[in-house]
Design a protein around this motif. Structure first.
Motif, short mmCIF file in Angstrom:
data_model
loop_
_atom_site.label_atom_id
_atom_site.label_comp_id
_atom_site.label_asym_id
_atom_site.label_seq_id
_atom_site.Cartn_x
_atom_site.Cartn_y
_atom_site.Cartn_z
N VAL A 30 1.35 10.67 -2.39
CA VAL A 30 1.92 10.00 -3.57
C VAL A 30 0.86 9.95 -4.67
O VAL A 30 1.15 10.26 -5.83
CB VAL A 30 2.43 8.59 -3.21
N ALA A 31 -0.35 9.59 -4.32
CA ALA A 31 -1.44 9.55 -5.30
C ALA A 31 -1.70 10.96 -5.85
O ALA A 31 -1.94 11.12 -7.05
CB ALA A 31 -2.70 8.97 -4.66
N GLU A 32 -1.63 11.95 -4.98
CA GLU A 32 -1.84 13.34 -5.42
C GLU A 32 -0.76 13.76 -6.41
O GLU A 32 -1.04 14.47 -7.38
CB GLU A 32 -1.85 14.28 -4.21
N LEU A 33 0.47 13.32 -6.18
CA LEU A 33 1.57 13.62 -7.09
C LEU A 33 1.32 13.02 -8.47
O LEU A 33 1.54 13.67 -9.50
CB LEU A 33 2.90 13.11 -6.53
N LEU A 34 0.81 11.81 -8.51
CA LEU A 34 0.50 11.17 -9.78
C LEU A 34 -0.62 11.90 -10.52
O LEU A 34 -0.58 12.04 -11.74
CB LEU A 34 0.12 9.70 -9.57
N VAL A 35 -1.61 12.40 -9.78
CA VAL A 35 -2.69 13.18 -10.39
C VAL A 35 -2.12 14.49 -10.94
O VAL A 35 -2.45 14.91 -12.06
CB VAL A 35 -3.82 13.45 -9.37
N ALA A 36 -1.24 15.14 -10.19
CA ALA A 36 -0.62 16.38 -10.66
C ALA A 36 0.20 16.14 -11.91
O ALA A 36 0.15 16.93 -12.86
CB ALA A 36 0.25 16.98 -9.55
N ALA A 37 0.93 15.04 -11.96
CA ALA A 37 1.73 14.70 -13.14
C ALA A 37 0.82 14.51 -14.36
O ALA A 37 1.13 14.96 -15.46
CB ALA A 37 2.56 13.45 -12.88
N ARG A 38 -0.31 13.86 -14.14
CA ARG A 38 -1.27 13.64 -15.23
C ARG A 38 -1.79 14.98 -15.76
O ARG A 38 -1.92 15.18 -16.97
CB ARG A 38 -2.41 12.76 -14.74
N ARG A 39 -2.09 15.90 -14.85
CA ARG A 39 -2.58 17.23 -15.27
C ARG A 39 -1.51 17.97 -16.07
O ARG A 39 -1.81 18.61 -17.09
CB ARG A 39 -2.98 18.05 -14.05
N ILE A 40 -0.27 17.93 -15.60
CA ILE A 40 0.82 18.60 -16.30
C ILE A 40 0.99 18.02 -17.70
O ILE A 40 1.08 18.75 -18.69
CB ILE A 40 2.13 18.49 -15.49
N LEU A 41 1.03 16.68 -17.78
CA LEU A 41 1.19 16.03 -19.08
C LEU A 41 0.02 16.33 -20.01
O LEU A 41 0.21 16.52 -21.21
CB LEU A 41 1.35 14.52 -18.90
N SER A 42 -1.18 16.38 -19.48
CA SER A 42 -2.35 16.72 -20.30
C SER A 42 -2.20 18.11 -20.90
O SER A 42 -2.50 18.32 -22.08
CB SER A 42 -3.63 16.65 -19.47
N GLY A 43 -1.72 19.05 -20.08
CA GLY A 43 -1.51 20.41 -20.58
C GLY A 43 -0.44 20.47 -21.65
O GLY A 43 -0.61 21.12 -22.68
N VAL A 44 0.66 19.76 -21.42
CA VAL A 44 1.76 19.75 -22.39
C VAL A 44 1.30 19.11 -23.70
O VAL A 44 1.53 19.65 -24.78
CB VAL A 44 2.97 18.98 -21.82
N LEU A 45 0.64 17.98 -23.59
CA LEU A 45 0.20 17.28 -24.80
C LEU A 45 -0.89 18.04 -25.55
O LEU A 45 -0.90 18.05 -26.78
CB LEU A 45 -0.27 15.86 -24.46
N SER A 103 0.86 -1.18 0.00
CA SER A 103 0.00 0.00 0.00
C SER A 103 0.90 1.24 0.00
O SER A 103 2.09 1.16 0.30
CB SER A 103 -0.91 0.02 1.23
N LEU A 104 0.30 2.37 -0.34
CA LEU A 104 1.04 3.63 -0.30
C LEU A 104 1.24 4.06 1.14
O LEU A 104 0.37 3.84 1.99
CB LEU A 104 0.28 4.74 -1.04
N THR A 105 2.36 4.70 1.42
CA THR A 105 2.61 5.20 2.77
C THR A 105 1.95 6.55 3.00
O THR A 105 1.77 6.95 4.15
CB THR A 105 4.12 5.34 3.05
N SER A 106 1.58 7.23 1.91
CA SER A 106 0.98 8.55 2.03
C SER A 106 0.03 8.81 0.87
O SER A 106 0.36 8.48 -0.28
CB SER A 106 2.08 9.62 2.03
#
Length: 116
Positions: free
Chosen positions: A80-95, A74-77
């Motif tokens: 971590v999931a929030e970071l993955l969501v933020a990365a997805r948003r950034i990539l969506s904007g770039v793409l 399991s995730l310790t925090s």
């Protein structure tokens, strides 16, 4: 002497720099998983998955619990999931920016040949 925060951040992002590790974290963002459940979804051999889980555990990103012969991760925090969501948003904007550029290029039509 302690290391600067920017170095620690760089090490953190290097830990995330493997596709199998990202996929594991995505799966664990949904719920805890046993190793056997993750193998087909991550798409690597069990031995490789175990190596990647060890890296994530040593980095403090995942925790384990054992129930009989099964080890669950399991995730310790939730961050971590929030970071993955933020990365997805950034990539969506770039793409989407790249898609807009491609559409602009297509709309401009073929290049006009130069005569010389």
């Amino acid at each position: 002497m302690s290391r600067p925060l920017y170095q620690l951040k760089a090490e953190f992002f290097r830990t995330l720099g493997h596709p199998a590790r990202i996929r594991v974290l995505e799966l664990l963002s949904l719920r805890e998983h046993a190793v056997a459940e993750m193998v087909p979804q991550v798409g690597v051999e069990p031995a490789n998955l175990s190596q990647q889980l060890t890296v994530l555990r040593q980095a403090g990103l995942v925790a384990t619990r054992k129930e009989r012969a099964t080890v669950y991760y399991s995730l310790t925090s939730p961050h971590v999931a929030e970071l993955l969501v933020a990365a997805r948003r950034i990539l969506s904007g770039v793409l989407s920016g790249q898609v807009e550029l491609l559409e602009d290029l297509r709309a401009a039509g073929p290049p006009v040949p130069r005569t010389g």
